[in-house]
Design a protein around this motif. Structure first.
Motif, PDB file in Angstrom:
ATOM      1  N   SER A 130       3.135   1.434   5.994  1.00 56.75           N
ATOM      2  CA  SER A 130       2.707  -0.039   5.642  1.00 56.75           C
ATOM      3  C   SER A 130       3.846  -0.337   5.097  1.00 56.75           C
ATOM      4  CB  SER A 130       1.630  -0.387   4.248  1.00 56.75           C
ATOM      5  OG  SER A 130       1.680  -0.790   3.073  1.00 56.75           O
ATOM      6  N   GLN A 131       4.272   0.405   3.976  1.00 52.89           N
ATOM      7  CA  GLN A 131       6.022   0.673   3.567  1.00 52.89           C
ATOM      8  C   GLN A 131       6.918   0.214   5.135  1.00 52.89           C
ATOM      9  OE1 GLN A 131       7.022   4.239   1.624  1.00 52.89           O
ATOM     10  NE2 GLN A 131       9.248   3.611   1.044  1.00 52.89           N
TER      11      GLN A 131
ATOM     12  N   LEU B 164       0.961  -1.398  -0.214  1.00 53.93           N
ATOM     13  CA  LEU B 164      -0.380   0.220  -0.012  1.00 53.93           C
ATOM     14  C   LEU B 164       0.740   1.369  -0.057  1.00 53.93           C
ATOM     15  CD1 LEU B 164      -2.396  -1.126   2.918  1.00 53.93           C
ATOM     16  CD2 LEU B 164      -2.830  -1.416   0.506  1.00 53.93           C
ATOM     17  N   ASP B 165      -0.184   2.263  -0.151  1.00 53.90           N
ATOM     18  CA  ASP B 165       1.092   4.018  -0.739  1.00 53.90           C
ATOM     19  C   ASP B 165       1.179   4.465   0.115  1.00 53.90           C
ATOM     20  OD1 ASP B 165       2.773   5.364  -1.782  1.00 53.90           O
ATOM     21  OD2 ASP B 165       1.010   6.721  -2.917  1.00 53.90           O
ATOM     22  N   ASN B 166       1.099   3.597   1.071  1.00 56.49           N
ATOM     23  CA  ASN B 166       1.142   5.278   2.570  1.00 56.49           C
ATOM     24  C   ASN B 166       2.533   4.235   3.172  1.00 56.49           C
ATOM     25  OD1 ASN B 166       0.832   3.252   5.507  1.00 56.49           O
ATOM     26  ND2 ASN B 166      -0.315   2.344   4.047  1.00 56.49           N
TER      27      ASN B 166
END
Length: 1203
Positions: free
Chosen positions: A1138-1139, A1133-1135
């Motif tokens: 999450s990263q 996910l692009d947050n």
């Protein structure tokens, strides 16, 4: 696995412990509610339900027993009233005044409050005792005392024991605080003290510890965790020095039932001090800290007798409980637990007395508000209140004050402590000692991390390195890096009598080819040309920093055997004014602990230089293998993997040759010579007399034959796609690979991919012998022995040829790992097991393992010898290897993940001046075909005083040794006998310390050496492992697999395997990792998400009431019910959250030798049983004791030895 279930076990250990179940407990007539029932230990997972409170513990008997009497634990004996230890805390609501309630025992009175019964175990403690116990516990019930929860000043109820004056652990008071209430305020973490005490010990540590001479005991330590509360140490060490007897200490002379009461106290409410976070009260002082009591410790700081009554008796009583082990404590807690379970009181301080953890705070009086400090810290957050006391963050038991990273309980989740998942989570009613009061692994790990910032330099003899859980840089200045060698003791006893008396195992865990981090240089390579390495004429030790040059540099005296040897003319160099050679720092072998020599032809087999090694892939193509997708996955992966074969120089192509075989009931060899247009298959159906049907074209260079190999790998899955052959052979497969290496006159490795029990007619044919009825009987050991002798003979031949075997198993049922594993284990190979292999879920794990296994650095045809200085010698070895004699460890293959544990015994006296030396030399063929010698040197100190031995041990290494010793033992002894041996040796180690090194104090106190305060918790994890105490769902193959796996683990791997790392990911931030929490269900918050790493598995546990924002960040869904429990990787996910979480997962995997598959576990889902199995501080479903119960059991064993 049901891991946590609690199966109620009877005794914690599966067997009734004598003390444990102890009458008392069970009895209770009204007794404990079932949950505690016999109490066999803490309830298994803690039951969540409400603690049975009162009832649980039997009501104390009505009359209070006399304090002094030793009375055994009858726990119930007293009336509750007395129980209360110490004045009831005010808070307590006047503690139900001990109420007199007389609990008659029978009567149970359960009424909630009682919980406090500390006594609960054992005779009713005397008041003092109680007090003391109480001290430990916070128990307060009612509103928190001003002082702090639990602390209430002791209220009159008990006489305050003047002694303590310090506030006698008021807390305890215990009166049975009303159950509920108590909880409410969890005891302050500080509490530990008491609880610790609970350890039974009064303050152990402090007391002894401080003795300067003696090794610090843990107790003092404890402090570590939290900032040490001043008080805790408060007394100046000196004071301690006496036995300050932690508060609890009350000296405990009283025999008092040993545990009895006390433990409870501990447990009960959160002990006052101990509980860390709890309750608002000020944190209690740590035990150690003294008096947890409210009162200012002044009164007796150091000694601090038991809080309550005069220390003396009380103390003993109090802690005695410990002894009582009776698991009661555990149970006890429950009683208390009515309240929130005490947060584990910080038991930590090991010594119990000490409070390690308390927050530093004023602690003085425990009760006193003291620093609200961490302890209070969460003061019972509302939410928590009852649940668990706020977990002290992280579970460090000690009141870790809020862990650094965390807010108190996890913010946002009141419940940190909260009920936690309902299940056990419930605050488990602590029926026992307050877990926060006992030594916390997390606290010790965090304290060690805080201590080490500069690089660890190895030049100082006998210096213990940072723990394996700490990241540190090593500078080699003459001793091998701890990444290569870790010792159980860095001060060896001078005589065998001392070693026998202490029972501390003298061992080293050696990982000769360990991979070093990028910021550390690999060992230098020394080339002396045709003359080869310089060695001692007599013992053949290699030149190293321990050789003393004499006569102007013309001769050298060996540091191992003292023989004098001439220096060859080409090696001569003048000496400087200190007697060192002037070129000392230019030569690795004179200044470093680890280095390599290039070996000459004299070090090669048959005096000729070796050929480059070969890799042979042998693939099962029976029906199961093809149908599961295994065959096509392997063939597809090998196309790219063959470009990644290991090499000495990254710039050059690998010189390793490869060959391919497929098999079911017959074997198919493939000619992949570069001049062929298509590969050729040759079938050998006479499996009873295996031979290789071709020489030229079987082993080839990858680059030369690439097209033919790729064509073969494309054809294999198609060729066998419609096979109906279900039977397989196994012995002839290894024989075929061995014959191929013999024909090529080289060493090498066989990669065998196998699916089923080899039942086809052939040498090595096996039958299914899995019989659940044998589990737990004297015949169980036969299941760990190989069924047939064929494989032992095959292994011996493989070792002679330098043929290492790595076995990848894909079983759907029993395949007899104990027998199939003989060859891999004897040849230094590895076993990988993928039960019920499914392509989509297991492919990632299998391919990562295969890639790493093919690429990793490996030495072939290796021989290892460990030389020692006069006085000790290597007598026993554990790991994956073969031994033809008593000194040479032969390894057909040795890779960078394999560790060998070596045990030493005395054969003469050692001297304190010279210390003890060891040199590990490994002769091996590198992956480029070079013959090399890897040398590791280690010098440790020698001591004539037991206190020095106990001051410089490493518990993680001792556990590595014990696990390997025990797991090897199951093949020749009943598992119960093996477990008993472990408990007995551990008890002897701790009893010897108590008798010879700790300051005198009551027998009721449990006193642990500072560096071994985690020995009980880790040893309990070994005892509860599937190998020694299997759950009903653990197969014989799983046990054999784990037995072989742990046999070659290093210290870092056994540490995380036995005590998994549990991280609260809701606290995740960029940069550093959050502080871990203890492995117990009560540390989990319903509103939290936790990542657990065991070295073999990764679990992401998701609480049922996690905030939507967190779920969206991790899973991309706002609802708990929409999380897919079958996901095997986290969504990208692009947050930032999450990263970061995915980075953490990747970094954990990178640190381990095996790929850890991720399993998402939703609270109260079926998969939670598996996850709970790894919450090792709780009772296990298979009957393993909880940490608290085991600690009590250990204390009881120690007391028996001392008496």
């Amino acid at each position: 696995m049901n891991v946590n279930q609690h199966t109620p076990m009877a005794s914690p250990y599966g067997q009734p412990q004598p003390g444990y179940a102890q009458p008392g407990y069970a009895p209770l007539d009204g007794g404990y509610p079932a949950p505690y029932a016999p109490y066999n230990g803490p309830a298994s997972a803690y039951q969540s339900g409400v603690p049975p409170q009162g009832q649980a513990r039997g009501p104390p008997t009505s009359a209070p027993p006399p304090v002094s009497a030793p009375q055994q634990y009858n726990q119930y004996s007293h009336s509750q009233g007395d129980m209360q230890n110490g004045p009831p805390p005010m808070t307590q609501a006047p503690p139900r005044p001990a109420a007199a309630q007389s609990y008659n025992q029978g009567h149970m009175n359960m009424t909630g409050p009682h919980p406090s019964y500390p006594q609960h175990y054992g005779p009713p403690p005397t008041m003092q005792q109680v007090t003391s116990q109480m001290t430990g516990m916070q128990i307060t019930s009612g509103p928190p005392t001003p002082a702090g929860p639990g602390y209430a000043p002791p209220h009159s109820s008990q006489p305050p024991i003047s002694t303590y004056s310090a506030p006698p652990q008021p807390s305890y008071t215990q009166a049975p605080p009303p159950a509920s209430s108590a909880p409410t305020q969890p005891p302050p973490p500080g509490v530990p003290a008491a609880s610790q005490q609970y350890y039974g010990v009064p303050p152990l540590p402090s007391q002894q510890p401080f003795d300067s001479s003696r090794p610090p005991t843990s107790q003092q330590q404890f402090t570590s965790s939290a900032p040490p509360p001043p008080s805790q140490q408060t007394f100046p060490p000196s004071s301690f020095s006496g036995p300050p007897t932690r508060p609890q200490a009350a000296p405990v002379s009283q025999p008092q039932p040993p545990f009895s009461a006390a433990p409870p106290s501990l447990s009960s409410a959160p002990p006052p001090g101990s509980q860390p976070g709890f309750a608002g009260g000020p944190p209690p002082i740590a035990q150690g800290s003294f008096p947890p009591q409210l009162t200012p410790p002044s009164s007796q700081p150091g000694s601090f007798p038991p809080p309550g009554p005069p220390p003396t008796s009380a103390a003993s009583g109090q802690y005695p409980p410990m002894s009582q082990p009776q698991q009661p404590p555990a149970a006890q807690p429950s009683p208390y637990h009515s309240g929130p379970p005490p947060p584990r009181a910080q038991m930590p301080p090991t010594s119990m007395g000490q409070s390690n953890h308390l927050p530093p705070g004023p602690q003085g009086p425990l009760g006193q508000q003291g620093p609200p400090g961490p302890l209070q810290q969460p003061p019972v957050q509302p939410g928590m209140q009852t649940g668990y006391p706020p977990q002290q963050n992280g579970a460090f038991g000690q009141a870790r004050s809020p862990q650094p990273g965390y807010a108190g309980p996890y913010p946002g989740q009141p419940n940190y402590g909260a009920p936690a998942p309902a299940p056990t989570a419930a605050p488990a009613p602590q029926k026992r000692l307050d877990p926060d009061a006992i030594p916390s692994p997390i606290q010790v790990i965090e304290d060690d991390k805080a201590k080490s910032n500069e690089p660890f330099t190895t030049g100082v003899r006998g210096q213990a390195p940072p723990l394996v859980t700490t990241n540190f840089q090593v500078k080699d200045q003459g001793n091998a890096s701890p990444r290569f060698i870790r010792c159980t003791a860095y001060n060896m006893p001078c005589t065998s009598d001392m070693a026998k008396q202490s029972q501390v195992p003298l061992a080293a865990v050696i990982k000769p080819l360990a991979t070093l981090p990028p910021d550390e240089a690999p060992p230098y390579v020394v080339d002396h040309g045709e003359t080869g390495p310089i060695r001692c004429n007599r013992c053949k030790a290699y030149m190293c920093p321990y050789m003393q040059f004499i006569e102007g540099g013309r001769r050298f005296q060996c540091g191992f055997c003292s023989c004098v040897t001439e220096v060859p003319p080409h090696y001569f160099q003048h000496l400087d004014h200190t007697g060192k050679r002037v070129d000392c720092y230019d030569r690795p072998e004179l200044s470093l602990g680890s280095y390599e020599y290039l070996a000459t032809v004299d070090y090669c087999k048959n005096n000729k230089l070796p050929q480059p090694p070969a890799f042979i892939f042998l693939i099962d193509v029976s029906y199961n293998a093809v149908k599961s997708g295994m065959v096509s996955i392997i063939c597809n992966e090998l196309k790219s993997l063959l470009d990644l074969l290991p090499r000495q120089n990254p710039e050059v192509d690998s010189v390793i040759r490869v060959g391919f075989v497929t098999y079911n009931k017959v074997l198919h060899f493939y000619n992949v010579k570069s001049t062929l247009a298509q590969p050729q298959m040759l079938v050998v159906s006479d499996v009873s007399d295996m031979f290789v049907p071709l020489l030229d074209g079987f082993l080839v260079n990858v680059n030369e034959s690439r097209q033919v190999i790729e064509s073969l790998l494309d054809q294999i899955p198609e060729m066998f796609a419609d096979t109906r052959e279900t039977e397989t052979v196994f012995g002839p497969v290894i024989q075929a690979g061995l014959e191929a290496l013999k024909a090529a006159d080289c060493a090498g490795k066989l990669f065998v991919f196998h699916t089923s029990l080899p039942i086809a007619e052939a040498p090595g044919k096996l039958k299914n012998r899995e019989d659940k009825k044998l589990i737990g009987t004297d015949k169980e050991k036969t299941l760990f022995q190989p069924q047939v002798g064929v494989y032992n003979n095959l292994a011996k031949e493989c070792v002679a040829q330098g043929c290492c075997v790595d076995l990848f198993l894909f079983p759907n049922q029993y395949v007899d790992v104990a027998t199939l594993g003989v060859v891999p284990v004897s040849t230094g190979g590895s076993i990988y097991k993928y039960t019920y292999f499914q392509a989509q879920t297991d492919q990632e794990r299998f391919l990562n393992d295969l890639r790493r296994d093919v690429q990793k650095q490996v030495g072939f045809d290796a021989v290892m010898r460990v030389r020692t200085s006069t006085g000790i010698r290597a007598t026993d070895f554990f790991g994956s290897f073969y031994m033809n004699n008593t000194t040479d460890v032969e390894l057909a293959g040795l890779d960078c993940d394999k560790a060998i544990t070596v045990e030493f015994k005395h054969d003469d006296k050692l001297s304190e001046e010279t210390g003890a030396l060891m040199q590990c030399a490994v002769l091996y063929t590198s992956c480029s075909g070079q013959r090399r010698l890897r040398i590791h040197n280690m010098a440790v100190n020698c001591c004539a005083q037991l206190a020095d031995l106990y001051r410089n041990c490493e518990t993680d290494t001792i556990i590595n040794y014990f696990a390997k010793y025990a797991f090897r033992g199951v093949a020749n002894n009943p598992t119960k006998a093996v477990r008993d041996t472990l408990v007995n040796q551990c008890a002897q180690i701790l009893a010897c310390y108590r008798k010879n090194c700790a300051s005198p104090s009551s027998a009721g106190q449990l006193i642990l050496p500072e560096c071994m305060k985690l020995l009980p918790v880790y040893l309990n994890c070994v005892m509860k492992s599937d190998v020694l105490l299997p759950g009903a769902d653990v197969s014989l193959d799983d046990r054999a697999y784990l037995k072989q796996l742990i046999g070659c683990m290093d210290v870092a791997e056994t540490h995380v395997f036995f005590y998994p790392r549990l991280l609260p990911v809701m606290k995740l931030e960029s940069g550093s990792l959050p502080v871990a929490v203890r492995d117990s269900e009560e540390r989990l918050s319903k509103g939290g998400v936790y990542l657990m790493e065991t070295g073999l598995h990764l679990f992401l546990w998701v609480g049922a009431s996690v905030q939507q924002e967190l779920l969206l960040n991790i899973f991309g869904t706002p609802s708990f019910s929409q999380i897919d429990p079958n996901m095997i990787s986290l969504p990208v996910l692009d947050n930032p959250f999450s990263q970061r979480l995915r980075e953490v997962v990747d970094s954990f995997r990178a640190q381990r030798s095996r790929y850890m598959k991720l399993m998402v576990v939703k609270q109260e889902d079926r998969a939670e049983l598996t996850f709970r199995h790894f919450l090792v501080e709780d009772k296990s479903a298979s009957g393993g004791a909880s940490y608290v119960d085991f600690l009590c059991h250990m204390h009881k064993e120690i007391r028996q030895l001392l008496s």
